[in-house]
Design an enzyme around this catalytic site. Structure first.
Site, short mmCIF file in Angstrom:
data_model
loop_
_atom_site.label_atom_id
_atom_site.label_comp_id
_atom_site.label_asym_id
_atom_site.label_seq_id
_atom_site.Cartn_x
_atom_site.Cartn_y
_atom_site.Cartn_z
N HIS A 120 0.84 -1.20 0.00
CA HIS A 120 0.00 0.00 0.00
C HIS A 120 0.87 1.25 0.00
CE1 HIS A 120 -4.24 -1.54 1.21
NE2 HIS A 120 -3.63 -2.37 0.39
N TYR A 139 -9.37 5.43 7.62
CA TYR A 139 -9.56 5.73 9.03
C TYR A 139 -10.54 6.90 9.09
CZ TYR A 139 -5.26 3.06 10.09
OH TYR A 139 -4.30 2.08 10.22
N PRO A 173 -4.74 0.33 18.68
CA PRO A 173 -4.47 -0.15 17.31
C PRO A 173 -4.52 0.92 16.22
CG PRO A 173 -6.68 -0.76 18.03
CD PRO A 173 -6.01 -0.14 19.20
N LYS A 210 0.49 -0.49 15.04
CA LYS A 210 1.88 -0.64 15.49
C LYS A 210 2.16 -1.85 16.38
CE LYS A 210 3.55 2.64 13.27
NZ LYS A 210 4.09 2.18 12.00
N TYR A 231 3.81 6.14 10.29
CA TYR A 231 2.98 5.00 9.87
C TYR A 231 3.81 3.96 9.12
CZ TYR A 231 -1.35 2.64 8.51
OH TYR A 231 -2.35 1.72 8.37
#
Ligand code: APR
Ligand code: PHB
Length: 390
Positions: free
Chosen positions: A72, A200, A292, A296, A384
């Site tokens: 991704h 998200y 979450p 990580k 990220y």
């Protein structure tokens, strides 16, 4: 039984550290409380940092990951109907993440260990750790019998509820913790994902996440109040609530299907330090938990495994006490930075029941800043994809 390193727990921390040690010619025994089938089927997270992928490649345990993992190049943050893409090629050129379930990582590592014929004792619960200052002994229960494992080091990889951290005298460990007033209700279903990247989503009704395991399997989550029960969430209620929290265009593309797995997990930030006491090293969720939201947990466990194996190899080969001493500080630097990111993402994306008017304005301002600022998005992207593993 006798070995160099007794590893308690066959989650990612235990399995990765065991493989790294085995590769260096160090003997290990893994003891795992749960049954083999349970461990292989447990559904957990699904986003791998590049350094986690590289560790698995280094171990020769990444062939299926390289075939089936989805690379991704970004993900989407949604604030109501406003969507903001965190585009890695633009923000952190050359870096990306790989979507591949923790369940699959665990399967690959168990297969890898069993193919090498190395000991992995399922249904064996560690119940005590003795003589940590000298040559430790891990006392286990297996089918009503006692099994004793004598070793030179113990790796406590037994998760947040495990024995290893609690076996230490309370005064030896300092803990820092936040419990969030909500959990995540997760549903896994064999339906194509609503969007090609993870989404998200923050909404007035609470947070939602669209994730996936493959082009035909989706993983969705919604924020629910702490203490909520699964029985209160029949599947129709879940799907209806998920759609209401997503931008209209993405909601319209949500396909419903029977849940393969459903669970509610509480959200927590937790760190125990130091991560080494005498001959016991704590790794993964045994030492720290992240909410979450930053994806990580698994990656931190993999980083700990890397640092702990490196320290143990130096200690066992050359008696290098300094290497063992350095483990805790090295691991904790990355742990605290990752705690910060996970906490920041959690605060940015969730609905908090008890914000003061000022705090609510701060959350709005943070969201609009992320939408407006390349620098703010770079901070998110850099964390990220994963901080360096040095
Ligand atoms: N004896 C033996 N095994 C034990 C004991 C015990 N006393 N207590 C717990 N275990 C086992 C559990 O059954 C589990 O399989 O330890 C293992 C811990 O694995 P994880 O919980 O997966 O923890 P870790 O390897 O640190 O991986 C962290 O997993 O919880 C997720 O989101 C988290 O992604 C993160 C990752
Ligand atoms: C998941 O796919 O399970 C997942 C993905 C991203 C997260 C958390 C969980 O941040």
């Amino acid at each position: 039984m006798q070995t160099d390193v007794c590893i308690i727990g066959a989650g990612p921390a235990g399995l990765i550290s065991a493989a790294l040690l085995a590769q260096a010619g160090i003997e290990t025994i893994i003891v795992e409380h749960r049954a083999r089938d349970y461990v292989l089927q447990r559904v957990r997270a699904g986003v791998l940092e590049q350094s986690t992928v590289e560790t698995l490649r280094h171990l020769g345990a990444a062939s299926r990951l390289d075939r089936e993992g989805l690379v991704h190049e970004g993900f989407v943050l949604a604030f109501g109907e406003t969507t903001v893409r965190i585009a890695f090629p633009d923000l952190v050129p050359g870096r990306h993440v790989t979507v591949y379930g923790q369940t699959e990582v665990v399967r690959d590592l168990v297969a890898h260990r069993e193919a090498a014929g190395l000991p992995l004792l399922f249904e064996t619960e560690a119940v005590a750790i003795e003589n940590l200052d000298g040559s430790p002994r891990v006392v286990c229960r297996r089918a009503g019998e006692t099994v004793l494992v004598s070793c030179r080091l113990v790796f406590g990889c037994d998760g947040f509820h495990g024995l290893a951290r609690r076996a230490l005298p309370p005064e030896a460990i300092k803990t820092s913790e936040i419990a969030y007033p909500f959990g995540w209700l997760g549903v896994l279903a064999d339906v194509p994902p609503a969007h090609e990247e993870l989404v998200y989503a923050a909404s007035d009704r609470g947070f939602a996440l669209c994730s996936m395991r493959s082009s035909t399997r989706s993983r969705y989550y919604i924020q629910v109040p702490a203490g909520e029960r699964l029985e209160d969430w029949p599947e129709e209620r879940f799907w209806a609530e998920l759609r209401r929290r997503l931008p209209a265009e993405i909601a319209a593309r949500v396909r419903e299907g029977p849940a393969i797995e459903r669970s509610i997990a509480p959200l927590r930030s937790f760190v125990a330090e130091p991560m080494r006491i005498a001959h016991l090293l704590l790794l993964g969720d045994a030492a720290h938990v992240v909410p979450p939201t930053g994806a990580k947990g698994l990656n931190l466990a993999a980083a700990d495994a890397w640092y702990a194996a490196r320290a143990a190899i130096k200690f066992l080969r050359a008696g290098d006490e300094a290497a063992l001493d350095a483990y805790s500080a090295t691991a904790l630097t990355r742990v605290w930075r990752t705690e910060r990111f996970s906490w920041m993402m959690t605060k940015l994306m969730h609905t908090f029941p008890d914000l003061t008017p000022f705090e609510a304005k701060m959350q709005d301002a943070e969201r609009s800043y992320v939408a407006a600022s390349h620098a703010a998005r770079t901070v998110i992207a850099e964390n990220y994809v994963g901080l360096p593993l040095d």
